[in-house]
Design a protein around this motif. Structure first.
Motif, PDB file in Angstrom:
ATOM      1  N   UNK A  15      29.093  58.404 -25.212  1.00 53.70           N
ATOM      2  CA  UNK A  15      29.710  59.726 -25.317  1.00 53.70           C
ATOM      3  C   UNK A  15      30.434  59.933 -26.646  1.00 53.70           C
ATOM      4  N   UNK A  16      30.883  58.852 -27.245  1.00 47.35           N
ATOM      5  CA  UNK A  16      31.719  58.961 -28.438  1.00 47.35           C
ATOM      6  C   UNK A  16      30.876  59.118 -29.699  1.00 47.35           C
ATOM      7  N   UNK A  17      31.362  59.899 -30.679  1.00 49.50           N
ATOM      8  CA  UNK A  17      30.647  60.028 -31.950  1.00 49.50           C
ATOM      9  C   UNK A  17      30.825  58.765 -32.790  1.00 49.50           C
ATOM     10  N   UNK A  18      30.005  58.553 -33.834  1.00 50.34           N
ATOM     11  CA  UNK A  18      28.841  59.379 -34.181  1.00 50.34           C
ATOM     12  C   UNK A  18      27.605  58.966 -33.391  1.00 50.34           C
ATOM     13  N   UNK A  19      26.614  59.810 -33.383  1.00 45.51           N
ATOM     14  CA  UNK A  19      25.358  59.520 -32.712  1.00 45.51           C
ATOM     15  C   UNK A  19      24.216  59.770 -33.689  1.00 45.51           C
ATOM     16  N   UNK A  20      23.061  59.129 -33.515  1.00 47.03           N
ATOM     17  CA  UNK A  20      22.726  58.153 -32.467  1.00 47.03           C
ATOM     18  C   UNK A  20      23.400  56.810 -32.697  1.00 47.03           C
ATOM     19  N   UNK A  21      23.429  55.993 -31.637  1.00 50.99           N
ATOM     20  CA  UNK A  21      24.038  54.674 -31.696  1.00 50.99           C
ATOM     21  C   UNK A  21      22.956  53.612 -31.519  1.00 50.99           C
ATOM     22  N   UNK A  22      22.985  52.627 -32.360  1.00 48.78           N
ATOM     23  CA  UNK A  22      22.005  51.544 -32.242  1.00 48.78           C
ATOM     24  C   UNK A  22      22.432  50.568 -31.149  1.00 48.78           C
ATOM     25  N   UNK A  23      21.451  49.856 -30.610  1.00 45.08           N
ATOM     26  CA  UNK A  23      21.759  48.854 -29.589  1.00 45.08           C
ATOM     27  C   UNK A  23      22.658  47.761 -30.161  1.00 45.08           C
ATOM     28  N   UNK A  24      22.456  47.424 -31.439  1.00 44.11           N
ATOM     29  CA  UNK A  24      23.263  46.371 -32.063  1.00 44.11           C
ATOM     30  C   UNK A  24      24.734  46.779 -32.154  1.00 44.11           C
ATOM     31  N   UNK A  25      25.005  48.039 -32.550  1.00 40.32           N
ATOM     32  CA  UNK A  25      26.401  48.475 -32.663  1.00 40.32           C
ATOM     33  C   UNK A  25      27.061  48.545 -31.295  1.00 40.32           C
ATOM     34  N   UNK A  26      26.309  49.008 -30.271  1.00 39.27           N
ATOM     35  CA  UNK A  26      26.879  49.072 -28.927  1.00 39.27           C
ATOM     36  C   UNK A  26      27.096  47.681 -28.356  1.00 39.27           C
ATOM     37  N   UNK A  27      26.190  46.773 -28.665  1.00 35.52           N
ATOM     38  CA  UNK A  27      26.350  45.397 -28.198  1.00 35.52           C
ATOM     39  C   UNK A  27      27.623  44.775 -28.767  1.00 35.52           C
ATOM     40  N   UNK A  28      27.896  45.070 -30.033  1.00 36.29           N
ATOM     41  CA  UNK A  28      29.105  44.562 -30.666  1.00 36.29           C
ATOM     42  C   UNK A  28      30.356  45.146 -30.001  1.00 36.29           C
ATOM     43  N   UNK A  29      30.309  46.461 -29.691  1.00 36.53           N
ATOM     44  CA  UNK A  29      31.454  47.098 -29.034  1.00 36.53           C
ATOM     45  C   UNK A  29      31.714  46.502 -27.650  1.00 36.53           C
ATOM     46  N   UNK A  30      30.627  46.147 -26.947  1.00 36.04           N
ATOM     47  CA  UNK A  30      30.763  45.691 -25.561  1.00 36.04           C
ATOM     48  C   UNK A  30      30.843  44.169 -25.429  1.00 36.04           C
ATOM     49  N   UNK A  31      30.555  43.464 -26.512  1.00 34.14           N
ATOM     50  CA  UNK A  31      30.593  42.014 -26.445  1.00 34.14           C
ATOM     51  C   UNK A  31      29.440  41.409 -25.672  1.00 34.14           C
ATOM     52  N   UNK A  32      28.264  42.047 -25.770  1.00 32.28           N
ATOM     53  CA  UNK A  32      27.062  41.544 -25.091  1.00 32.28           C
ATOM     54  C   UNK A  32      25.924  41.515 -26.101  1.00 32.28           C
ATOM     55  N   UNK A  56      15.199  50.536 -32.419  1.00 28.23           N
ATOM     56  CA  UNK A  56      14.898  50.747 -33.828  1.00 28.23           C
ATOM     57  C   UNK A  56      15.318  52.095 -34.352  1.00 28.23           C
ATOM     58  N   UNK A  57      15.583  53.054 -33.447  1.00 33.36           N
ATOM     59  CA  UNK A  57      15.955  54.405 -33.864  1.00 33.36           C
ATOM     60  C   UNK A  57      17.359  54.803 -33.411  1.00 33.36           C
ATOM     61  N   UNK A  58      17.892  54.109 -32.438  1.00 31.15           N
ATOM     62  CA  UNK A  58      19.195  54.478 -31.925  1.00 31.15           C
ATOM     63  C   UNK A  58      19.084  55.363 -30.694  1.00 31.15           C
ATOM     64  N   UNK A  59      20.203  55.534 -29.984  1.00 33.03           N
ATOM     65  CA  UNK A  59      20.213  56.257 -28.717  1.00 33.03           C
ATOM     66  C   UNK A  59      21.265  57.375 -28.749  1.00 33.03           C
ATOM     67  N   UNK A  60      20.916  58.504 -28.117  1.00 29.46           N
ATOM     68  CA  UNK A  60      21.817  59.655 -28.030  1.00 29.46           C
ATOM     69  C   UNK A  60      21.884  60.115 -26.585  1.00 29.46           C
ATOM     70  N   UNK A  61      23.095  60.292 -26.075  1.00 33.65           N
ATOM     71  CA  UNK A  61      23.282  60.789 -24.712  1.00 33.65           C
ATOM     72  C   UNK A  61      23.069  62.293 -24.707  1.00 33.65           C
ATOM     73  N   UNK A  62      22.020  62.761 -24.031  1.00 31.51           N
ATOM     74  CA  UNK A  62      21.697  64.183 -23.969  1.00 31.51           C
ATOM     75  C   UNK A  62      22.362  64.846 -22.779  1.00 31.51           C
ATOM     76  N   UNK A  63      22.304  64.192 -21.620  1.00 30.73           N
ATOM     77  CA  UNK A  63      22.872  64.760 -20.396  1.00 30.73           C
ATOM     78  C   UNK A  63      23.519  63.646 -19.591  1.00 30.73           C
ATOM     79  N   UNK A  64      24.776  63.894 -19.221  1.00 33.81           N
ATOM     80  CA  UNK A  64      25.559  62.888 -18.509  1.00 33.81           C
ATOM     81  C   UNK A  64      25.550  63.186 -17.020  1.00 33.81           C
ATOM     82  N   UNK A  65      24.865  62.330 -16.242  1.00 32.24           N
ATOM     83  CA  UNK A  65      24.736  62.586 -14.805  1.00 32.24           C
ATOM     84  C   UNK A  65      26.048  62.398 -14.055  1.00 32.24           C
ATOM     85  N   UNK A  66      27.046  61.761 -14.688  1.00 34.02           N
ATOM     86  CA  UNK A  66      28.317  61.529 -13.993  1.00 34.02           C
ATOM     87  C   UNK A  66      29.254  62.718 -14.072  1.00 34.02           C
ATOM     88  N   UNK A  67      28.937  63.704 -14.938  1.00 30.84           N
ATOM     89  CA  UNK A  67      29.800  64.873 -15.066  1.00 30.84           C
ATOM     90  C   UNK A  67      29.307  65.988 -14.157  1.00 30.84           C
TER      91      UNK A  67
END
Length: 238
Positions: A15-32, A56-67
């Motif tokens: 949900x947080x900017x900037x987007x798209x987010x790579x799996x590597x950057x998210x893995x670093x944030x989450x420690x996995x 290889x291209x990154x991920x962007x949240x288009x629609x959040x099913x939890x909201x």
């Protein structure tokens, strides 16, 4: 960390900017590991989240099913009503009709209390001088702008001279007395503003200018802001 907690944190990261987010950057944030992020992305998609992108291209949240699909504060409702009623007044015929339909859909889907508030909103809009009607089918121009396709059109300038232009459409500005297309003019090799009511014979070509619309629009708007600031400074000096 449990998998449920990790999925929740991954949604927060997406949900947080900037987007798209790579799996590597998210893995670093989450420690996995990045592989774990890829598995969790697929799990979230399975739960209803619409996530665009791939490895290889990154991920962007288009629609959040939890909201919740519709959840507005009272001020947000008033703002929606005011904005849509303004579009009914200044938009081209198709857009004005769509604004009215959107208001009716909102009223039908909101909870009863908020539906009543929408129907009897405090704010409204009126205009005594509406923009001149367009000389073209604006829905085609809007679609060409989204698709980043060059358009050809006939144009009558302020002196009555008629020319044929090929332009890269960037955005449409609905102004007080005239609706304007901001575009890159291939004839003048510069940014130009064209009044919709002075256009005729619009033709959408198959010539693409993707992916240049956003940077071109940013440059055009920067030029407009600079010109406006210069005019304001000149007025102060007089």
């Amino acid at each position: 960390m449990s998998r449920t907690a990790r999925l929740f944190q991954l949604m927060q990261v997406l949900r947080s900017p900037p987007q798209p987010k790579t799996a590597e950057s998210m893995a670093q944030d989450l420690g996995v590991s990045a592989r774990t992020v890829h598995r969790d992305i697929e799990a979230l998609r399975g739960l209803g989240a619409v996530i665009d992108g791939e490895a290889g291209y990154g991920f962007t949240l288009i629609e959040d099913a939890t909201l919740p699909p519709l959840g507005f504060t009272n001020d947000e409702l008033e703002a929606l009503v005011l904005g849509l009623r303004e579009v009914e007044l200044i938009g081209d015929p198709e857009l004005a009709k769509a604004a009215g339909q959107a208001l009716r859909k909102l009223k039908g889907r909101l909870p009863p209390r908020q539906s009543h508030r929408l129907a009897h909103a405090v704010l409204s809009a009126t205009r005594f001088d509406r923009p001149a009607p367009p000389g073209i089918e604006v829905s085609q121009l809007r679609q060409a702008t989204w698709d980043e396709l060059v358009v050809a059109l006939g144009y009558t300038d302020a002196k009555g001279a008629i020319t044929t232009r090929r332009v890269s459409p960037l955005t449409i500005l609905y102004m007080d007395r005239a609706s304007m297309l901001i575009a890159w003019c291939h004839l003048r090799q510069d940014f130009r503003a064209f009044r919709l009511d002075r256009m005729q014979a619009l033709t959408v070509t198959d010539e693409s200018f993707r992916p240049n619309r956003v940077p071109l629009l940013r440059k055009a708007l920067d030029g407009i802001r600079a010109e406006s600031a210069k005019l304001a400074a000149d007025r102060k000096e007089r």
